[in-house]
Design an enzyme around this catalytic site. Structure first.
Site, PDB file in Angstrom:
ATOM      1  N   LYS A 195       3.402   5.745   4.997  1.00  0.00           N
ATOM      2  CA  LYS A 195       2.752   4.470   4.723  1.00  0.00           C
ATOM      3  C   LYS A 195       2.691   3.603   5.973  1.00  0.00           C
ATOM      4  O   LYS A 195       2.466   2.395   5.880  1.00  0.00           O
ATOM      5  CB  LYS A 195       3.521   3.733   3.611  1.00  0.00           C
ATOM      6  CG  LYS A 195       3.591   4.500   2.299  1.00  0.00           C
ATOM      7  CD  LYS A 195       4.535   3.874   1.288  1.00  0.00           C
ATOM      8  CE  LYS A 195       4.729   4.794   0.093  1.00  0.00           C
ATOM      9  NZ  LYS A 195       5.798   4.329  -0.813  1.00  0.00           N
TER      10      LYS A 195
ATOM     11  N   PRO B 240       0.798  -1.204   0.000  1.00  0.00           N
ATOM     12  CA  PRO B 240       0.000   0.000   0.000  1.00  0.00           C
ATOM     13  C   PRO B 240       0.832   1.256   0.000  1.00  0.00           C
ATOM     14  O   PRO B 240       1.852   1.341   0.680  1.00  0.00           O
ATOM     15  CB  PRO B 240      -0.793  -0.086   1.300  1.00  0.00           C
ATOM     16  CG  PRO B 240      -0.388  -1.340   1.958  1.00  0.00           C
ATOM     17  CD  PRO B 240       0.818  -1.835   1.303  1.00  0.00           C
ATOM     18  N   GLU B 241       0.341   2.218  -0.729  1.00  0.00           N
ATOM     19  CA  GLU B 241       0.852   3.580  -0.678  1.00  0.00           C
ATOM     20  C   GLU B 241      -0.105   4.356   0.226  1.00  0.00           C
ATOM     21  O   GLU B 241      -0.993   3.768   0.838  1.00  0.00           O
ATOM     22  CB  GLU B 241       0.922   4.153  -2.099  1.00  0.00           C
ATOM     23  CG  GLU B 241       1.775   3.275  -3.022  1.00  0.00           C
ATOM     24  CD  GLU B 241       1.832   3.752  -4.451  1.00  0.00           C
ATOM     25  OE1 GLU B 241       1.886   4.962  -4.669  1.00  0.00           O
ATOM     26  OE2 GLU B 241       1.823   2.902  -5.359  1.00  0.00           O
TER      27      GLU B 241
ATOM     28  N   ARG C 251      11.982   0.203 -11.286  1.00  0.00           N
ATOM     29  CA  ARG C 251      10.541   0.012 -11.117  1.00  0.00           C
ATOM     30  C   ARG C 251       9.798   0.289 -12.406  1.00  0.00           C
ATOM     31  O   ARG C 251      10.158   1.208 -13.151  1.00  0.00           O
ATOM     32  CB  ARG C 251       9.988   0.950 -10.031  1.00  0.00           C
ATOM     33  CG  ARG C 251      10.803   1.056  -8.787  1.00  0.00           C
ATOM     34  CD  ARG C 251      10.845  -0.226  -7.988  1.00  0.00           C
ATOM     35  NE  ARG C 251       9.531  -0.727  -7.647  1.00  0.00           N
ATOM     36  CZ  ARG C 251       8.804  -0.310  -6.616  1.00  0.00           C
ATOM     37  NH1 ARG C 251       9.251   0.622  -5.817  1.00  0.00           N
ATOM     38  NH2 ARG C 251       7.620  -0.842  -6.384  1.00  0.00           N
TER      39      ARG C 251
END
Length: 284
Positions: free
Chosen positions: A54, A2-3, A274
């Site tokens: 986060k 999760p961000e 990424r």
DNA sequence: CACTTGACCTGTCCGC
DNA sequence: TGCGGACAGGTCAAGT
């Protein structure tokens, strides 16, 4: 996983369901996941549920349970062996704990919170509450501003980014010391909204572009929360429901699709190791 | 020193 | 069907 939006969606769910409840029992199925002495936590009540970047904090008075869900962490709340709301995903039905459950918290009313984490990168730590609140030390110390705070201005964003002058803007905006909570999905989305090519070096950006990016970061994170977060594979809220932001995303996961803004096609490249999505026709 | 790669883990998907 | 490799929301550490 999760961000910021996903963690915030979880935080709101936890606040709804476990605020005020007493943690009666902790079962540790993955010893690496739980750091600290569970004896210090059992019998304590949840007085606040907060988020920073986060990370999630369950404030228990003198101590705090600090969570980081990393890539595949989930926090799922179940009352009386039924899901409190929503619909359990297929693989959850009738089998909690699942094979990725690492910690189970049982509350005074016998409801349970499951910390699931397939890849075991996530953790929960017992820390002193006072230390947590001092953001200039410890684990929270190096974090940049919260994107929804008044003190997160475009000038601050610019100034923090300029500590990473020679990096591609996509890599720099994901650095948690620049602004906290932006990860791989929302960095691509923010740069699309700002019409900035993710490969551009920070030092090349104009003030107008810093302003656009500032707006883009805030808007994409807000939209993420509005749609219940992004579910690529693992994310669910505390009720076990997925999030729908990726149905509304402009570029993330849209390789080969037509751009929402021009006749161009969304491309995928690698930046800082990424996957990075953008439209080279309208992001300059 | 700045930037890249590897490590941490497990699972899934894709090509051969 | 099986096998190898790439890849997945994050963050450190180590290497170049």
């Amino acid at each position: 996983m999760p961000e910021l939006p996903e963690v915030e969606v979880i935080r709101r769910g936890l606040e709804k369901y476990i605020l005020g409840k007493t943690i009666q029992k902790i079962e540790i199925l993955g010893s690496k996941t739980f750091q600290g002495d569970p004896k210090n936590v059992e019998g304590e009540s949840v007085v606040a549920v907060w988020r920073r970047a986060k990370m999630l904090g369950l404030e228990l008075g003198e101590i705090t349970l600090l969570f980081h869900l990393k890539m595949t962490g989930q926090l799922v709340y179940i009352s009386d062996k039924r899901f409190v709301g929503g619909h359990p995903t297929e693989d959850m039905k009738g089998k909690m704990p699942s094979n990725s459950t690492r910690v189970i918290f049982t509350f005074g009313d016998n409801s349970k919170l499951y910390f699931n984490d397939q890849r075991r990168f996530g953790w929960v730590r017992v820390v002193k509450s006072a230390k947590c609140k001092v953001q200039n030390e410890g684990i929270l110390g190096r974090l940049g501003p919260e994107p929804f705070d008044k003190n997160f201005t475009w000038q601050i964003l610019k100034s923090n980014l300029l500590n990473h002058k020679s990096q591609p803007i996509k890599v720099a905006i994901m650095d948690q010391s620049v602004v906290s909570g932006v990860g791989n999905i929302y960095s691509s989305e923010s740069l699309f909204l700002a019409k900035i090519d993710p490969r551009r070096k920070v030092s090349e950006l104009s003030d107008q572009e810093f302003k656009s990016l500032h707006r883009g970061v805030i808007k994409s994170l807000r939209d993420g929360i509005k749609h219940g977060g992004s579910t690529r594979a693992h994310f669910v809220n505390v009720e076990g429901e997925r999030g729908y932001f990726l149905d509304y995303a402009n570029v993330y996961g849209k390789e080969g699709y037509k751009c929402n803004n021009c006749p161009g096609k969304v491309q995928k490249i690698q930046l800082g190791g990424r996957g990075t999505y953008f439209c080279s026709s309208c992001q300059k």
